[in-house]
Design a protein around this motif. Structure first.
Motif, PDB file in Angstrom:
ATOM      1  N   LYS A  65       0.937  -1.254   0.014  1.00 56.94           N
ATOM      2  CA  LYS A  65       0.063   0.080  -0.102  1.00 56.94           C
ATOM      3  C   LYS A  65       0.900   1.356   0.000  1.00 56.94           C
ATOM      4  O   LYS A  65       0.398   2.453  -0.298  1.00 56.94           O
ATOM      5  N   TYR A  66       2.130   1.218   0.217  1.00 61.15           N
ATOM      6  CA  TYR A  66       2.984   2.571   0.470  1.00 61.15           C
ATOM      7  C   TYR A  66       3.922   2.723  -0.651  1.00 61.15           C
ATOM      8  O   TYR A  66       5.005   2.686  -0.618  1.00 61.15           O
ATOM      9  N   ASN A  67       3.153   3.065  -1.823  1.00 56.74           N
ATOM     10  CA  ASN A  67       3.955   3.491  -2.782  1.00 56.74           C
ATOM     11  C   ASN A  67       4.519   4.999  -2.647  1.00 56.74           C
ATOM     12  O   ASN A  67       4.550   5.604  -1.533  1.00 56.74           O
ATOM     13  N   LEU A  68       5.575   5.638  -3.463  1.00 59.48           N
ATOM     14  CA  LEU A  68       5.935   6.493  -3.079  1.00 59.48           C
ATOM     15  C   LEU A  68       5.184   7.737  -2.948  1.00 59.48           C
ATOM     16  O   LEU A  68       5.363   8.496  -2.166  1.00 59.48           O
ATOM     17  N   GLU A  69       4.091   7.876  -3.659  1.00 66.21           N
ATOM     18  CA  GLU A  69       3.151   8.863  -3.602  1.00 66.21           C
ATOM     19  C   GLU A  69       2.530   9.149  -2.152  1.00 66.21           C
ATOM     20  O   GLU A  69       2.314  10.132  -1.514  1.00 66.21           O
ATOM     21  N   LYS A  70       1.890   7.775  -1.845  1.00 66.43           N
ATOM     22  CA  LYS A  70       1.433   7.698  -0.534  1.00 66.43           C
ATOM     23  C   LYS A  70       2.391   7.914   0.523  1.00 66.43           C
ATOM     24  O   LYS A  70       2.062   8.929   1.471  1.00 66.43           O
ATOM     25  N   THR A  71       3.532   7.542   0.535  1.00 67.63           N
ATOM     26  CA  THR A  71       4.528   7.837   1.656  1.00 67.63           C
ATOM     27  C   THR A  71       5.011   9.197   1.589  1.00 67.63           C
ATOM     28  O   THR A  71       5.249   9.787   2.916  1.00 67.63           O
ATOM     29  N   SER A  72       5.016   9.698   0.531  1.00 69.40           N
ATOM     30  CA  SER A  72       5.189  11.097   0.711  1.00 69.40           C
ATOM     31  C   SER A  72       4.395  12.128   1.018  1.00 69.40           C
ATOM     32  O   SER A  72       4.590  12.861   2.031  1.00 69.40           O
ATOM     33  N   SER A  73       3.015  11.600   1.032  1.00 66.67           N
ATOM     34  CA  SER A  73       1.950  12.396   1.445  1.00 66.67           C
ATOM     35  C   SER A  73       1.858  12.236   3.054  1.00 66.67           C
ATOM     36  O   SER A  73       1.550  12.956   3.661  1.00 66.67           O
ATOM     37  N   LEU A  74       2.162  10.966   3.333  1.00 63.36           N
ATOM     38  CA  LEU A  74       2.066  10.681   4.886  1.00 63.36           C
ATOM     39  C   LEU A  74       3.177  11.119   5.664  1.00 63.36           C
ATOM     40  O   LEU A  74       3.160  11.565   6.909  1.00 63.36           O
ATOM     41  N   THR A  75       4.528  11.310   5.079  1.00 61.92           N
ATOM     42  CA  THR A  75       5.766  11.768   5.727  1.00 61.92           C
ATOM     43  C   THR A  75       6.019  13.153   5.617  1.00 61.92           C
ATOM     44  O   THR A  75       6.995  13.751   6.310  1.00 61.92           O
ATOM     45  N   GLY A  76       5.475  13.705   4.491  1.00 60.74           N
ATOM     46  CA  GLY A  76       6.130  15.238   4.228  1.00 60.74           C
ATOM     47  C   GLY A  76       7.285  15.149   3.483  1.00 60.74           C
ATOM     48  O   GLY A  76       7.983  16.270   3.344  1.00 60.74           O
TER      49      GLY A  76
END
Ligand SMILES: Nc1nc2c(c(=O)[nH]1)N[C@H]1C(S)=C(S)[C@@H](COP(=O)(O)OP(=O)(O)OC[C@H]3O[C@@H](n4cnc5c(=O)[nH]c(N)nc54)[C@H](O)[C@@H]3O)O[C@H]1N2
Ligand SMILES: Nc1nc2c(c(=O)[nH]1)N[C@H]1C(S)=C(S)[C@@H](COP(=O)(O)OP(=O)(O)OC[C@H]3O[C@@H](n4cnc5c(=O)[nH]c(N)nc54)[C@H](O)[C@@H]3O)O[C@H]1N2
Ligand code: SF4
Ligand SMILES: [Mo]
Length: 613
Positions: free
Chosen positions: A240-251
């Motif tokens: 579930k943690y592609n780059l886009e999602k990871t980026s939005s969750l971590t800043g």
């Protein structure tokens, strides 16, 4: 004359110090010591000053006024020790040993100063403090996950090509580790929501959103799975943690995440130093395991730094009694209520500065009127709550040897001066109490010299060389790694962050003091630091007053606008003395403990509301 001094402070670096006595007292870092490498930290500027300070306690004292008011009269040391021994005898006879609690910690980490007093408490079978306010949760989490919390020898930093400081500010808290990293050819990462001094000095600062480390880890795993790096137990979560999602969750940007993942993958000898500050959270231990799982992924599970244990016979040093009941340090106020404690024996620690939820702790101490002995160098906030105060020695006034929870050197501490007045070392104090209790176990009277010789002998250290150099290399315990992924995978699958209202309050390490030590000798920075945007929203200006409050209490202080602090976060440094400033950050920190692991503190999961008075 030159002597060897071993810094016994609660600090990673455990320096070997050269003390020069002649025209005053001067201290230097031992040049021959591979980690100290000839320099000392900013904290050391206060060492001689503290030793010589007029504020030092020199006589035993007995309380005359109300508890906590700090009114005492001086008495003879012998009389004070008689009173203490009588009280211990009385409690043993009428209530049993399980009503006596030694409250102690790492104010002096000397192998004798720290451990010897426990011989008496083990013998008596008193209650025992469960040290849970610092690094315990992360340590237990690592032990559960891979079988040990003792990682790699930090001198390996020198030959590493990638060093990651994860939730630690080594430029302030581990200055010799930081110097080794700077001397190495490694690319240095700092992962921290704050732009700390370390972040400024690193090659890369991943300015991660607070408490989002777990998502970065899953995102890195997702990205590296394309290159064949997989942990099968975690596959369905990672998906579930592609780059886009990871980026939005971590800043963090996708580029930053990719670069970090790639660096970790290609590094020949990566090292991750996992900090202590960031695991003082409700999910702290869990997050430490998650960080370690990245090293498992790249097949270098041993390449972490967390703590270190050596092949030292700790049971010999402190005695052993597995039946003692544990009382938790991180929520001591609540624990004192629960165990109906009748006597506290406090040394090597300053709980009325450093433990969370001070309002409750102080209330319990006042209401329960617990007979309290405090052994310290200064009239701390804690000493002000005592019935009997005993003056302690500075580390220039006793013999000891000191190991490190970071590196692999044992350092020599030589007694240089006689203690002022009736000041007495931890070793000598507990010998005298054991004598008064009429105990005859010989281990309670073993001399410092015999203990040092026995340890040197056990470790096969050549005493001649040791006294010539002031230190010796010793073996750390071998870590047998046994990675248990199933339980961790379950934990990750069921992980859900806690929601909260208000500002996050971080109380972090200050560059100058050592938690509360020496903060009575200079002006401590008690302001609250906040981001400019937050200040604007609240309509507060630099140096303006604000009230910060939550269910634990309320404090009033001045604002410093500081853009190294992210929005939504407030920062107050730990360690100021309430008896000087009227309050400190622990009047509003949470004494909630972590969901798992040693009831470890969650004090950096404190949330507050603010208003302008
Ligand atoms: N100068 C000095 N040195 C000391 C001490 C001292 O008092 N003064 N005390 C000693 C002791 S007792 C200890 S335990 C150590 C503590 O040493 P450190 O662990 O370095 O100290 P902290 O400042 O508590 O926390 C380190 C960092 O964790 C970051 N952090 C907080 N939340 C998060 C998060 O969600 N994610 C990430 N990635 N980072 C986060 C904080 O922003 C902070 O910069 O220092 C020791 N050394
Ligand atoms: N809000 C907040 N609170 C925190 C933290 C935080 O990050 N935020 N950090 C926590 C951490 S990591 C830690 S380790 C704790 C540390 O908290 P404490 O254990 O209270 O440590 P110190 O403040 O160093 O206090 C040590 C005391 O021991 C005394 N001492 C020194 N040498 C000797 C000796 O030889 N004999 C005797 N008898 N006494 C001696 C010193 O004078 C001092 O009063 O604080 C914790 N508290
Ligand atoms: S406080 Fe730490 S860095 Fe400073 S002299 Fe002591 S051991 Fe070294
Ligand atoms: Mo600590």
């Amino acid at each position: 004359m030159e002597y060897f001094t071993a810094c016994p402070k609660d600090c990673y670096d455990s320096c070997s110090i050269i003390t020069q006595v002649g025209d005053g007292i001067k201290i230097y870092g031992n040049r021959k010591h591979p980690v100290t490498s000839g320099f000392l930290c900013l904290k050391s500027k206060h060492f001689v000053e503290a030793h010589l300070s007029e504020k030092r306690l020199k006589r035993a004292m007995i309380r005359t006024g109300e508890r906590g008011q700090g009114q005492f009269k001086e008495i003879e040391l012998d009389e004070a020790l008689d009173i203490i021994a009588d009280r211990i005898g009385f409690i043993l006879k009428h209530y049993g040993p399980e009503k006596i609690l030694p409250v102690e910690y790492a104010g002096n980490r000397g192998l004798i100063s720290y451990n010897f007093p426990q011989r008496l408490f083990n013998k008596l079978g008193t209650l025992k403090l469960n040290h849970s306010v610092c690094d315990e949760a992360g340590g237990l989490a690592l032990k559960d996950f891979i079988g040990t919390s003792t990682g790699i020898d930090p001198e390996k930093i020198l030959s590493s090509d990638l060093i990651v400081y994860w939730g630690i500010n080594p430029a302030w808290t581990n200055v010799h580790g930081w110097a080794m990293a700077k001397r190495s050819k490694a690319k240095i990462y700092v992962i921290d929501p704050l732009k700390t001094e370390s972040a400024r000095g690193a090659d890369r600062h991943l300015k991660i959103r607070i408490d989002s480390d777990i998502y970065l880890i899953l995102g890195v795993m997702n990205y590296l799975s394309e290159f064949g790096y997989k942990i099968k137990e975690l596959e369905d979560v990672i998906e579930k943690y592609n780059l886009e999602k990871t980026s939005s969750l971590t800043g963090l940007s996708a580029e930053e995440i990719k670069e970090f993942a790639t660096d970790l993958m290609v590094a020949k000898f990566p090292i991750i130093h996992i900090g202590y500050g960031f695991q003082r959270k409700i999910h702290g231990g869990f997050t430490v395991r998650a960080v370690e799982s990245l090293l498992v992924l790249v097949k270098k599970p041993g390449n972490f730094i967390y703590d270190a244990k050596h092949k030292i016979d700790y049971d010999y040093l402190r005695g052993r009694n597995d039946k003692r009941i544990l009382v938790n340090q991180a929520n001591l106020g609540r624990e004192l209520e629960k165990y109906d404690v009748k006597m506290l024996f406090i040394y090597n620690t300053n709980p009325l500065v450093s433990l969370p939820n001070q309002n409750l702790l102080r209330k319990v101490l006042l209401e329960k009127d617990i007979f309290t002995v405090v052994h310290d160098l200064f009239l701390t906030d804690t000493a002000k709550f005592a019935d009997i105060v005993i003056p302690a020695t500075s580390f220039f006034e006793f013999n000891d040897i000191v190991d490190s929870y970071y590196h692999d050197y044992l350092n020599l501490n030589q007694k240089i001066f006689e203690p002022p007045g009736d000041a007495i070392s931890n070793h000598d104090l507990f010998v005298k109490i054991a004598q008064r209790l009429g105990l005859d176990d010989r281990s309670l009277f073993e001399s410092e010299e015999d203990i040092i010789n026995k340890i040197l002998n056990d470790l096969n250290i050549d005493a001649g060389e040791f006294y010539k150099n002031g230190f010796a290399k010793i073996d750390r315990i071998e870590s047998i790694l046994n990675v248990k992924l199933d339980e961790f995978a379950n934990e990750i699958k069921n992980f859900s962050p806690k929601s909260h209202n208000g500002f996050r309050l971080l109380s972090l390490t200050h560059v100058q003091g050592i938690t509360s030590q020496h903060n009575n000798l200079y002006d401590f920075d008690t302001s609250v630091r906040m981001n400019k945007k937050d200040a604007e929203n609240l309509s507060v200006v630099e140096n303006g007053e604000i009230i910060i409050e939550n269910e634990y209490g309320s404090i009033k202080t001045r604002v410093k606008i500081d853009d190294s602090v992210p929005e939504g976060v407030l920062l107050i440094y730990k360690g100021s003395w309430p008896s000087i400033y009227g309050w400190n950050v622990n009047f509003i920190t949470t004494d909630n403990v972590q969901e798992k692991y040693a009831n470890g503190t969650a004090l950096n999961s404190t949330f507050v509301n603010v208003r302008v008075p």
